[in-house]
Design an enzyme around this catalytic site. Structure first.
Site, mmCIF file in Angstrom:
data_model
loop_
_atom_site.group_PDB
_atom_site.id
_atom_site.type_symbol
_atom_site.label_atom_id
_atom_site.label_comp_id
_atom_site.label_asym_id
_atom_site.label_seq_id
_atom_site.Cartn_x
_atom_site.Cartn_y
_atom_site.Cartn_z
ATOM 1 N N ASP A 310 -123.446 63.469 -48.047
ATOM 2 C CA ASP A 310 -122.147 62.961 -47.604
ATOM 3 C C ASP A 310 -121.155 62.753 -48.743
ATOM 4 O O ASP A 310 -119.951 62.801 -48.514
ATOM 5 C CB ASP A 310 -122.333 61.675 -46.795
ATOM 6 C CG ASP A 310 -122.900 61.970 -45.411
ATOM 7 O OD1 ASP A 310 -122.225 62.644 -44.630
ATOM 8 O OD2 ASP A 310 -124.050 61.565 -45.137
ATOM 9 N N TYR A 394 -121.546 58.498 -38.570
ATOM 10 C CA TYR A 394 -122.004 57.263 -39.228
ATOM 11 C C TYR A 394 -120.901 56.544 -39.978
ATOM 12 O O TYR A 394 -119.995 57.189 -40.512
ATOM 13 C CB TYR A 394 -123.082 57.592 -40.267
ATOM 14 C CG TYR A 394 -124.484 57.379 -39.754
ATOM 15 C CD1 TYR A 394 -124.949 56.099 -39.508
ATOM 16 C CD2 TYR A 394 -125.330 58.440 -39.501
ATOM 17 C CE1 TYR A 394 -126.227 55.889 -39.018
ATOM 18 C CE2 TYR A 394 -126.612 58.243 -39.010
ATOM 19 C CZ TYR A 394 -127.047 56.963 -38.774
ATOM 20 O OH TYR A 394 -128.302 56.751 -38.288
HETATM 21 N N1 ABN Z 1 -122.721 63.370 -41.914
HETATM 22 C C1 ABN Z 1 -122.226 64.683 -42.034
HETATM 23 C C2 ABN Z 1 -120.740 64.782 -41.908
HETATM 24 C C3 ABN Z 1 -119.935 63.983 -42.664
HETATM 25 C C4 ABN Z 1 -118.572 64.087 -42.536
HETATM 26 C C5 ABN Z 1 -118.025 64.970 -41.657
HETATM 27 C C6 ABN Z 1 -118.837 65.776 -40.909
HETATM 28 C C7 ABN Z 1 -120.209 65.665 -41.028
HETATM 29 CU CU CU Z 2 -129.735 56.523 -39.580
#
Ligand code: ABN
Ligand code: CU
Length: 687
Positions: A310, A394
């Protein structure tokens, strides 16, 4: 253009308060860097423009003697041309020159928010995607959504073309939460051309779930409404905060540091020191979350591709939220903005990207003497420097927390929504995931973070010791351990990089000491130390030789120590998307043959920690925040408890108890003086 260049140059060179060398580039500096690139290289798209950090040697010299020439402002540029070729450049903002410019082949820069938004449009308009939606019974493409992820790495397509995988979802109603309606196919998009180059379709189709799961107020009203027994809990700081800011430098309770920010790592803390009774002692040259990887554990194709970096693939700074008072943080808040540019080179500001505030920290210390009732209770407070970034589904809430006793804590809270995949009625998860809602499979995954610790414990030369709590070696009944009860802290210095590549051991309560072996404590005779106390350290579960293992080389060990080198900042490589892991980039390259000597050297400690997440229905539709935390604690560093001078909330000596008196009023000057006088007698420390 030449006029604008001149104007920008004048603005930068004539400013009366030049930026601190650690300050992120201002929007004017970013615009100037872009103008220099345009002058020399014409029209390009911008992926990132950020501070090229000063060389450490030069910076340390300047920090020690600010009359020396200030390290010059340099900008790092990542640009893309109309044919999607990638350029890495550096601009000298003092001389107005592009000092390096390199075209890179077979390398992909991170995916920006603009790239993500383009993909959803492409997916909705593509006839092959429309056909797949029809097969699943969806006719209205305005109700189809996707989370565009970098492709990870797919051996069928390699690294030459910039690709995203579109994880597909559906919203029957615009206010429905789409992760409750995952679709079972996955289009692959060429980011440069906006074409769908392939769609992964499972051999057995999974129908779309029909049962919503929502968390917004109108939905909560439908399921019984909000609880009504919560009374206001207010935080008041009538006299304001106990920290002072000088630009981005903060002074709080003996701590001093610079608060930086960049598009990849987010918050960066530089030159952290602690004023120990008038002696300003260096602690850390630089602390940051340098990378993370979220590998998913479902082996069925194409889920092996789900392992997001990320920070390196999307940017923890780029994805950061604009924080709001009373919601994200409460109390008296000092905010800092973040400044970037978009693809076209126009300035972008994220207001209130960093929140700085104090919080009550409960009891700092307390003791009651059972025989005479004498008591002291002192409450603590903490300084919290935080950001929250949204990585598609998330949320990662990152809190850098300073405690009055010199402890530095990093707390990360995970919240937001699980990544989900479709599940047919009666389908077996095979243990690779959990049906968290009917027809919704949330795959097992890990959140592994890499903390980069660049220490300067009482100076630049430090040593890392592994500390294990172990029983005395001698047998029960032996002279040395007759009763068998002996145990001690076994300290093993890491002499070489290879020796430092270790994992966690919960059975020995393993910790790591970052020590200055030339500064011994007068009482304990042990070196001045900051101890890394970190207990949430799952091993990397993808196997040695797997794609994730190769791409996320930093995550193979809990701790790895390297000799400091300028520019070694990104442990999964500088440009992470679509790396094959052959060779493993970043930290594995710097580790090399592992023979570098790291004892009593300028070192960097790379620490991978995090958690393994086996989803459960309680995590759905939105996850209650799950915290994880680690500490950097002073040991053998201060002469004694460094917070004895924090005014107590209540204190009463034996004689005061006997006389029916206690000191409770902190605003009362005479009480404070009496307490200080009592402290100065050091009754507690005299033998
Ligand atoms: N967790 C993967 C992700 C992050 C930001 C944007 C798209 C996907
Ligand atoms: Cu998790």
């Amino acid at each position: 253009m030449a006029d604008r260049l001149k104007q920008l140059y004048q603005h930068i060179s004539q400013t009366t308060t030049p930026p601190h060398p650690f300050d992120p580039l201002s929007s004017v500096e970013i615009e100037y860097a872009i103008a220099l690139v345009r002058r020399d290289h014409g029209k390009l798209g911008y992926n990132a423009i950020t501070l090229s950090e000063p060389k450490k040697k030069e910076m340390i010299a300047w920090l020690a003697d600010p009359s020396l020439p200030r390290p010059r402002r340099m900008a790092e540029i990542v640009a893309v041309d109309k044919d999607s070729a990638l350029y890495d450049g550096v601009a000298d903002l003092k001389d107005g020159k592009i000092v390096s410019w390199e075209k890179l082949a077979g390398v992909q820069p991170l995916i920006t928010m603009e790239d993500l938004q383009d993909t959803e449009r492409v997916v909705r308009e593509d006839p092959k995607v429309i056909e797949q939606c029809r097969i699943l019974g969806i006719d209205d493409m305005s109700k189809v959504y996707c989370d565009p992820w970098t492709i990870g790495y797919d051996e069928r397509f390699g690294s030459d073309v910039r690709l995203q995988q579109a994880l597909m979802y559906y919203r029957p109603h615009v206010d429905d939460m789409q992760y409750a309606f995952p679709l079972d196919f996955c289009p692959i998009v060429n980011t440069a051309t906006g074409e769908i180059i392939h769609i992964d379709i499972p051999s057995v189709r999974r129908p779309v779930n029909t049962f919503a799961s929502n968390y917004m107020p109108p939905d909560i009203e439908k399921i019984g409404g909000y609880r009504t027994d919560i009374k206001p809990l207010n935080i008041t700081q009538p006299d304001g905060v106990s920290f002072t800011m000088n630009g981005r430098e903060i002074n709080w309770q003996n701590f001093n540091m610079h608060i930086g920010f960049n598009y990849k790592e987010g918050i960066v803390l530089n030159n952290i020191s602690f004023n120990d009774r008038g002696n300003v002692r260096p602690l850390f040259y630089r602390l940051s979350l340098a990378e993370m990887v979220v590998p998913y554990g479902n082996p069925e194709h194409p889920h092996q591709r789900k392992h997001a970096f990320d920070l390196g693939e999307y940017g923890g700074g780029y994805m950061t939220n604009s924080l709001s008072l009373g919601c994200d943080c409460k109390g008296v808040i000092h905010y800092l903005d973040a400044e970037f540019c978009n693809r076209a080179g126009a300035p972008v500001t994220i207001k209130n990207a960093i929140c700085i505030h104090e919080e009550d920290a409960g009891i700092l210390f307390k003791h009651t003497d059972f025989r005479d009732g004498s008591t002291i209770v002192t409450r603590g407070r903490k300084l919290v420097i935080s950001q929250i970034f949204t990585a598609a589904n998330y949320e990662y809430c990152v809190y850098w927390i300073m405690h009055q006793d010199g402890t530095i804590q990093l707390e990360i809270k995970l919240t937001g929504i699980l990544n989900t995949y479709a599940m047919a009625p009666g389908e077996d998860t095979h243990g690779w995931g959990t049906e968290v809602h009917p027809g919704v499979n949330a795959h097992n995954h890990q959140h592994l973070f890499c903390l980069r610790i660049d220490p300067q414990i009482d100076g630049q030369k430090n040593t890392v010791f592994q500390v294990d709590a172990v029983p005395g070696e001698a047998e029960v009944g032996s002279k040395e351990n007759f009763y068998g009860n002996a145990f001690y802290a076994k300290k093993t210095p890491y002499k070489t990089v290879a020796e430092s590549q270790v994992n966690y051991n919960g059975a020995t309560s393993r910790t790591w000491d970052i020590s200055n072996t030339s500064k011994l404590h007068p009482y304990s005779k042990k070196p001045a130390t900051y101890k890394l106390v970190s207990r949430e350290i799952p091993g990397l579960l993808p196997k040695p030789g797997s794609l994730v293992w190769k791409r996320a080389g930093f995550a193979r060990h809990a701790v790895q120590v390297t000799k400091y080198q300028d520019g070694q900042l990104h442990p999964a490589g500088r440009h992470v998307p679509q790396t094959s892991g052959e060779p493993s980039l970043g930290l594995p390259e710097w580790v090399g043959d592992g023979n570098d000597k790291i004892e009593d050297e300028d070192i960097v400690l790379w620490h991978t920690f995090g958690l393994t997440h086996f989803p459960a229905p309680e995590d759905f539709p939105v996850m209650p925040a799950e915290p994880m935390s680690l500490l950097l604690r002073p040991r053998h560093f201060f002469l004694r408890n460094p917070v004895l001078d924090v005014p107590p909330s209540y204190a009463s000596t034996p004689s005061q108890v006997a006389a029916g008196k206690g000191i409770t009023d902190l605003a009362d000057k005479s009480s404070k003086l009496a307490f200080r006088a009592a402290l100065e007698t050091e009754a507690c420390c005299k033998k």
